[in-house]
Design an enzyme around this catalytic site. Structure first.
Site, PDB file in Angstrom:
ATOM      1  N   LYS A  52      34.800 -62.944  35.786  1.00  7.85           N
ATOM      2  CA  LYS A  52      35.685 -61.855  35.654  1.00  7.85           C
ATOM      3  C   LYS A  52      36.653 -62.129  36.805  1.00  7.85           C
ATOM      4  CE  LYS A  52      34.167 -58.010  34.183  1.00  7.85           C
ATOM      5  NZ  LYS A  52      33.420 -56.514  33.923  1.00  7.85           N
ATOM      6  N   ASP A  59      26.982 -45.431  29.828  1.00  2.59           N
ATOM      7  CA  ASP A  59      27.920 -45.853  28.847  1.00  2.59           C
ATOM      8  C   ASP A  59      27.311 -46.876  27.986  1.00  2.59           C
ATOM      9  OD1 ASP A  59      30.213 -46.028  27.303  1.00  2.59           O
ATOM     10  OD2 ASP A  59      31.307 -47.510  28.699  1.00  2.59           O
ATOM     11  N   GLY A  75      37.514 -57.453  29.759  1.00  5.51           N
ATOM     12  CA  GLY A  75      36.351 -56.403  30.195  1.00  5.51           C
ATOM     13  C   GLY A  75      37.239 -55.311  30.507  1.00  5.51           C
ATOM     14  N   SER A  76      36.229 -54.170  31.219  1.00  4.94           N
ATOM     15  CA  SER A  76      37.017 -53.177  31.708  1.00  4.94           C
ATOM     16  C   SER A  76      38.125 -53.337  32.724  1.00  4.94           C
ATOM     17  CB  SER A  76      35.798 -52.150  32.129  1.00  4.94           C
ATOM     18  OG  SER A  76      34.530 -52.175  31.468  1.00  4.94           O
ATOM     19  N   PHE A  77      37.932 -54.105  33.571  1.00  5.37           N
ATOM     20  CA  PHE A  77      38.790 -54.162  34.748  1.00  5.37           C
ATOM     21  C   PHE A  77      39.663 -55.580  34.628  1.00  5.37           C
ATOM     22  CE2 PHE A  77      34.870 -52.275  36.329  1.00  5.37           C
ATOM     23  CZ  PHE A  77      35.283 -51.014  36.038  1.00  5.37           C
ATOM     24  N   LYS A 136      40.151 -59.997  32.965  1.00  2.00           N
ATOM     25  CA  LYS A 136      40.061 -61.153  31.945  1.00  2.00           C
ATOM     26  C   LYS A 136      38.820 -61.802  32.343  1.00  2.00           C
ATOM     27  CE  LYS A 136      44.933 -61.770  30.809  1.00  2.00           C
ATOM     28  NZ  LYS A 136      46.137 -62.763  31.034  1.00  2.00           N
TER      29      LYS A 136
END
Length: 432
Positions: free
Chosen positions: A53, A148, A33-35, A37
């Site tokens: 996450k 977003d 993801g953005s930050f 796994k």
């Protein structure tokens, strides 16, 4: 400790034998993801499936990233009560990592349904838009603008119902200034033009989300992006000039909604609330979900169809794969290392003068070229800064490392960014 007495055993690590804090059994890796796994996991309490996450603080917690993580958690907690917003169940942490336990969306990304230029029949596209708009309306009522909205951030559950996710760029009420937002962020192919061009004036986050809904509806119905162009400058011009066309497969009512949503002027653009009242949007609106979703799930009998025209990869594909504002690869192929930025409310001459001033402070020799172009030299390092106007009061700049890329490291980039803060609206190769 007395001789012969064994030391006390070390406490088990948070993920001993794949067990997270004694609560969750970690499974296969789902993606990144953005930050961090994302893993599939199973609750040891009730055997339910969840997604976890895992964020490595050492790799991602920085001046830019930490606020994004906090925003994502805060926004998701505020929006727990809507069936089309991905739920967050628990947040745990150690000294090195943060663990977000979230709802598992087994249907994958909505992007997977339209990749390869596939398009949806109007009924299926309407259902996804109904669920998306309902979730965004709920967000706005609770003071949250997503900022977003794109197919990669729209997940599907086992019934095919849409789940809005990834609130890392979300704006919370405390970020408003005089009722408006100021930060330029989002993925350019889906981001409203005023987000990048109204520096100092601010923008309405809900109107920006409405623009994204217009782009998504067009993409769902055609499999293509309305402002398709591999050159970012040309794409921006198309957006500001409302330069796109409707294929015959789009009905007149759907065309009307898309046209009203893709209005470059946010003051006259159709709002989320007005969209929800239109006859086309409300058609077939009913509850038909085992977990009381506001809208009925996708039917397996709904067929996918291919668009009539198949073309080579375009800006939609490239931008869709980018993260945040990472626009690398949008311009013609080049081996040069570089970064891009947007700036407005200042002339090209003012920007170049600032570049020269900052460059000289950093020890570079500045030499102005033809037009809006300037070169900076220092030892083996040579930089070229080009500016171009992509809309009224909106300039796009590109800093290219022509030579000495190995010597021009992130420290130099940081110094350059800091020095240009007064004229730069946003850097487009950096996560926001």
């Amino acid at each position: 400790m007395e001789p012969g007495v064994p030391p006390p055993p070390h406490p088990p690590s948070p993920t001993s034998a794949g067990i997270l804090f004694g609560k969750y059994q970690l499974g296969r890796l789902l993606g990144r993801g953005s930050f961090g796994k994302v893993y599939q996991a199973r609750s040891l309490v009730d055997n339910s499936a969840v997604a976890v996450k895992i964020i490595d603080k050492a790799k991602t917690i920085s001046a830019d990233m930490e606020p994004r993580i906090v925003r994502e958690i805060d926004a998701m907690r505020r929006l727990q009560n809507h069936p089309n917003v991905l739920k967050i169940f628990e947040v745990m942490a150690t000294k090195k990592k943060i663990y977000l336990v979230m709802e598992l969306a087994t249907g994958g990304e909505l992007y997977g349904k339209i990749s390869g230029r596939r398009k949806l029949r109007e009924g299926a596209a309407r259902r996804y838009l109904q669920q998306l708009v309902s979730a965004l309306s709920f967000c706005h009522q609770n003071g949250v603008a997503h900022r977003d909205v794109k197919p990669q951030n729209l997940l599907l559950d086992e019934y095919g119902n849409l789940k809005v996710s990834d609130f890392g760029l979300a704006a919370l009420p405390e970020q408003l200034r005089n009722g408006l937002l100021q930060t330029a962020c989002g993925t350019p192919a889906y981001t409203a033009p005023e987000v990048f061009s109204r520096r100092g004036y601010g923008y309405d986050g809900s109107k920006a989300d409405a623009w994204s809904c217009g782009v998504i509806l067009y993409v769902l119905l055609t499999g293509l992006h309305p402002f398709d162009d591999s050159n970012l400058v040309t794409m921006y011009k198309k957006i500001h000039n409302r330069d796109y066309h409707f294929p015959d497969c789009i009905s007149k009512p759907a065309r009307y909604l898309i046209f009203q949503l893709l209005d470059p002027n946010p003051d006259t653009r159709m709002s989320i609330e007005k969209l929800m009242k239109t006859r086309w949007f409300r058609k077939s609106l009913r509850s038909h979900h085992p977990e009381n979703s506001l809208f009925h799930s996708y039917s397996s009998s709904e067929k996918w169809c291919k668009p009539d025209i198949v073309t080579v990869p375009n800006a939609f594909d490239i931008i869709s794969l980018s993260s945040g504002l990472n626009l690398s690869g949008l311009f013609e192929a080049t081996n040069r290392k570089g970064k891009r930025f947007t700036t407005n409310d200042v002339s090209g001459e003012v920007v170049l003068e600032k570049v020269k001033e900052v460059g000289e402070k950093l020890g570079f020799r500045a030499e102005k070229g033809k037009g809006w172009n300037i070169g900076l030299g220092k030892g083996k390092v040579v930089l070229i800064v080009d500016l171009m106007e992509i809309a009224e009061n909106l300039l796009l700049g590109e800093v290219k490392v022509v030579d000495g890329g190995a010597e021009f490291d992130e420290v130099h980039w940081d110094n350059l960014r800091d020095g240009l803060q007064g004229v730069v609206l946003a850097w487009h190769n950096d996560a926001v």
